[in-house]
Structure formats: structure tokens, C-alpha cells
Design an enzyme around this catalytic site. Sequence first.
Site, PDB file in Angstrom:
ATOM      1  N   HIS A  34      -2.627 -10.938   5.080  1.00  0.00           N
ATOM      2  CA  HIS A  34      -3.810 -11.366   4.308  1.00  0.00           C
ATOM      3  C   HIS A  34      -4.801 -12.124   5.193  1.00  0.00           C
ATOM      4  O   HIS A  34      -5.534 -12.977   4.714  1.00  0.00           O
ATOM      5  CB  HIS A  34      -3.407 -12.196   3.084  1.00  0.00           C
ATOM      6  CG  HIS A  34      -2.785 -11.360   2.004  1.00  0.00           C
ATOM      7  ND1 HIS A  34      -3.521 -10.739   1.017  1.00  0.00           N
ATOM      8  CD2 HIS A  34      -1.490 -11.014   1.792  1.00  0.00           C
ATOM      9  CE1 HIS A  34      -2.709 -10.060   0.223  1.00  0.00           C
ATOM     10  NE2 HIS A  34      -1.462 -10.199   0.681  1.00  0.00           N
ATOM     11  N   ASP A  36      -6.656 -10.158   7.504  1.00  0.00           N
ATOM     12  CA  ASP A  36      -7.677  -9.197   7.980  1.00  0.00           C
ATOM     13  C   ASP A  36      -9.012  -9.372   7.268  1.00  0.00           C
ATOM     14  O   ASP A  36     -10.059  -9.417   7.892  1.00  0.00           O
ATOM     15  CB  ASP A  36      -7.176  -7.742   7.958  1.00  0.00           C
ATOM     16  CG  ASP A  36      -6.718  -7.213   6.614  1.00  0.00           C
ATOM     17  OD1 ASP A  36      -6.663  -7.987   5.628  1.00  0.00           O
ATOM     18  OD2 ASP A  36      -6.403  -6.003   6.544  1.00  0.00           O
ATOM     19  N   ALA A 121       5.350   1.212  -1.355  1.00  0.00           N
ATOM     20  CA  ALA A 121       6.362   0.373  -0.701  1.00  0.00           C
ATOM     21  C   ALA A 121       5.736  -0.573   0.320  1.00  0.00           C
ATOM     22  O   ALA A 121       6.438  -1.210   1.091  1.00  0.00           O
ATOM     23  CB  ALA A 121       7.418   1.246  -0.027  1.00  0.00           C
ATOM     24  N   SER A 124       1.635   1.415   3.566  1.00  0.00           N
ATOM     25  CA  SER A 124       0.301   1.993   3.730  1.00  0.00           C
ATOM     26  C   SER A 124       0.269   3.512   3.676  1.00  0.00           C
ATOM     27  O   SER A 124      -0.379   4.166   4.506  1.00  0.00           O
ATOM     28  CB  SER A 124      -0.347   1.517   5.031  1.00  0.00           C
ATOM     29  OG  SER A 124      -0.435   0.139   5.018  1.00  0.00           O
ATOM     30  N   SER A 126      -1.309   5.152   1.494  1.00  0.00           N
ATOM     31  CA  SER A 126      -2.668   5.587   1.141  1.00  0.00           C
ATOM     32  C   SER A 126      -3.588   5.551   2.361  1.00  0.00           C
ATOM     33  O   SER A 126      -4.396   6.467   2.556  1.00  0.00           O
ATOM     34  CB  SER A 126      -3.233   4.766  -0.013  1.00  0.00           C
ATOM     35  OG  SER A 126      -3.205   3.401   0.278  1.00  0.00           O
ATOM     36  N   ASP A 170      -4.688  -1.614   7.819  1.00  0.00           N
ATOM     37  CA  ASP A 170      -3.823  -0.447   7.617  1.00  0.00           C
ATOM     38  C   ASP A 170      -4.427   0.811   8.246  1.00  0.00           C
ATOM     39  O   ASP A 170      -3.741   1.584   8.922  1.00  0.00           O
ATOM     40  CB  ASP A 170      -3.591  -0.210   6.115  1.00  0.00           C
ATOM     41  CG  ASP A 170      -3.012  -1.432   5.427  1.00  0.00           C
ATOM     42  OD1 ASP A 170      -2.556  -2.353   6.135  1.00  0.00           O
ATOM     43  OD2 ASP A 170      -3.024  -1.473   4.186  1.00  0.00           O
TER      44      ASP A 170
END
Length: 389
Positions: A34, A36, A121, A124, A126, A170
Site C-alpha cells: 500500500h 505504491d 488470491a 495480481s 487481473s 502489479d
Amino acid sequence: MAIVERLRKKFRELYGQEPIVVAAPGRVNLIGEHTDYNEGFVLPGAVDKRMYVAIAAVSEPAITIYANQFKESFTFNPEESLQPVSGWMNYLLGVTHHIKAAGKTVGGAQVLIDGDIPVGAGMSSSAALCSAYGFALNELFNLGLSRMELAFIGQKTEHTFVGVKCGIMDQFASLHGKKGHVMKLDCRSLEYEYIPFDFPDHKIVLVNSMVTHSLAGSEYNVRRQQCEEGVSIIRKSYPAIKSLRDVKLEMLQQHQHDMSSVVFDRCWYVVTEEERLISGCDALQHGDLDTFGKLMIATHNGLSKQYAVSCTQLDFLAERAGFIEGVVGSRMMGGGFGGCTINIVHTEMVDSFREKIQKSFEGLFKVTPEVYVTQIEDGTHVVNSEVFS
Ligand code: GLA
């Protein structure tokens, strides 16, 4: 049969021609969670679980996509104005839209998607899908987009078509990964450095809490707003401050009573996580895994208590791992609200770690957590004759 060979065969059956195949990996993040979207640093690496896109051109203006994991297909006209729908198609529509918005022309194509990154999970899947598809269009139509441009296209897709105001980690990691290395990325300047993850006696082991998360519509966007709120309060005394990246603990403490305790806690976590990342990189570069492991544990506590993005299952996994022989460090990984813990485990103890963590989790939650022993691999690339199993 290897997944790529299966994909090629399926593509021939579906569309009757030979595709280009692109593989895009999921990622782990060793530390810097958290950070980035607060313009800080992250330390991800690409892993040996991937999304695959097989693609070939057609003359008519239609993109047909078959998602093997969902057994669903979808067709759209890339020349038309593209709007968000719902489901996995959004990633493809979004990437196509943002490639066009970058002034590129996307023609018709036949596409087949598959992969072995567990969905939801926290690895990344997506971002990997966007990277694989964007990279595939770039290859097929010779669009000349750089890896960094493709990463931003993936991120914009999340923001505008999916509704997750994610950072760049990601997509960056999936596109820029390098075998055996993690990447220390400065999310403000986008400068990055490869740091060898050279610990043959240790493995990076993920344990899936089996709580699938979707960051869309979740508290993820709320965390981002809370960080921005903290910055806007501190900025009143320090006008040069742009993001939490610029905030020191003393500045934050000075303003503790000007903000809610929740906003204070969120900012506290981010500012201390920045410090942990810097110490963590130093420890890695000196081969000091013990110090690194302690920092991971501190990160988990911060994510769980101050940042409040963990859940019962993740807390259990991280805490239990601390009692298992051979574990150097353990923490929840990624956006949170479910997904995996990342554990650094002595190679010889990996099997007993798996057995113990699965057994105790099953006892409590009545479900077997999946365990993935990962390797750090290269980023997105065209798969030629090489075959992944
Ligand atoms: C998700 C987001 C990333 C990052 C992490 C938390 O994976 O997509 O941009 O914010 O959460 O570190």
C-alpha cells in the site's frame, strides 16, 4: 500436457489458425505494501504462475475472446467506442480502449485466454491479464508501445473500467520482472533497480487463505482516500508535501490531533512501511534474511492493526507461521481482505511447513489452504518453442 501446448491446440480447434502466445506473470511483493499509490517504494518480483493470451489477426473489425477458465466468449468491435460492462471482459475492453486512446489502431483479432494464477488470491491475476493482452495486441499490430506504457494502460483499465484505484506495482511487476531478481521501484519517479533474490537455501512460499477478494468496491479505494485526507491536513503546515512519501513521522505526530484516529493510523502505517522497505532492501543486499523476516512481521502487524486490510484467516496464517520451524518471516501480501500470505521458508523445511500450516488451518476453518512454492521469473514475453509445465 503443458499449458502452452494445450492453449495452442485449443486455439487451432476454435479458430483454425496458429496464434502468437504471450505469457504474463503474477507477482509477489516482498515488502512495501500500500505504498505504491502513496508514491513510495515497492519490492515485487514476477512469479512462475501466469496468464496466457493466444492471438491471431482477422480482417474484419471484430475481436472475439474465449476465456478458457470461465468457458465464456465475448465479441466486440474495436472500432466502436468501448464502455465498461461487467465481469472479466472489462479488462480486455479497458485495455483496448486505452490503447486506442494512446493514438494506436487496433484491428480485428481472435483471442484465447487461459492461466494458472489463482483468481482473487492477491497474486495480481487481473494485472497479468491486462499485461498479456496489451502485450499481445502490441506484438500483433506492431503498435510500438513500451512496457511502461503498457503498465499504465493496465492501471488505467483498473481505474476506469473496473473501479479499483490501484497503484502501478502489479502491472509494472508483471511487465518488467527478471528471473532471480526483485525490483525496487520508486513509484514516484518510476526509476527501478533489480536486486538479486539469491537465497538458494530459502523459498518464497505463498499460503492461500482461500478468502477470495475483489478490490473493486472494497475498502481499498477508501484507504487511498484516507491517505489523501492525511496528506491534505499535513500540507497545511508543509505546503511542499505531495504525498505520504514526503511525510516524516514527526510531521504526522505534530498533526495527530488535527485528524481522526483512523486517518492517523492509516498514515502511520504507510510512513513506517516506507522505512521498513528501505531497511528491508538493505538487509537483503547484506544477505540478512533474519532482519528481513522481522520487518515482514512488523508489516503484517501494521496492515492488520493500523491499516485494517487483513482478515481473521490471514492473521491466523501469519501468526501460526511464526511458530513453525524454518520460517524466517510471514505476512499478508497485496491489497488484502483475503488472498495469500507470503512466507520465507528454509528450503528443507518447506514440506513440513506446508503440512503444519494446512493442518492447523483446516482444524479451524474447515478448508485446506493451497500452498504455492514460487520461483522468481521473467516478466511478460512471447512464448516461442519454450514450454511451461
Ligand atoms: C493491490 C494493488 C497494488 C497495491 C497493492 C498493495 O495489489 O493493485 O497497486 O496497492 O494492492 O500494496
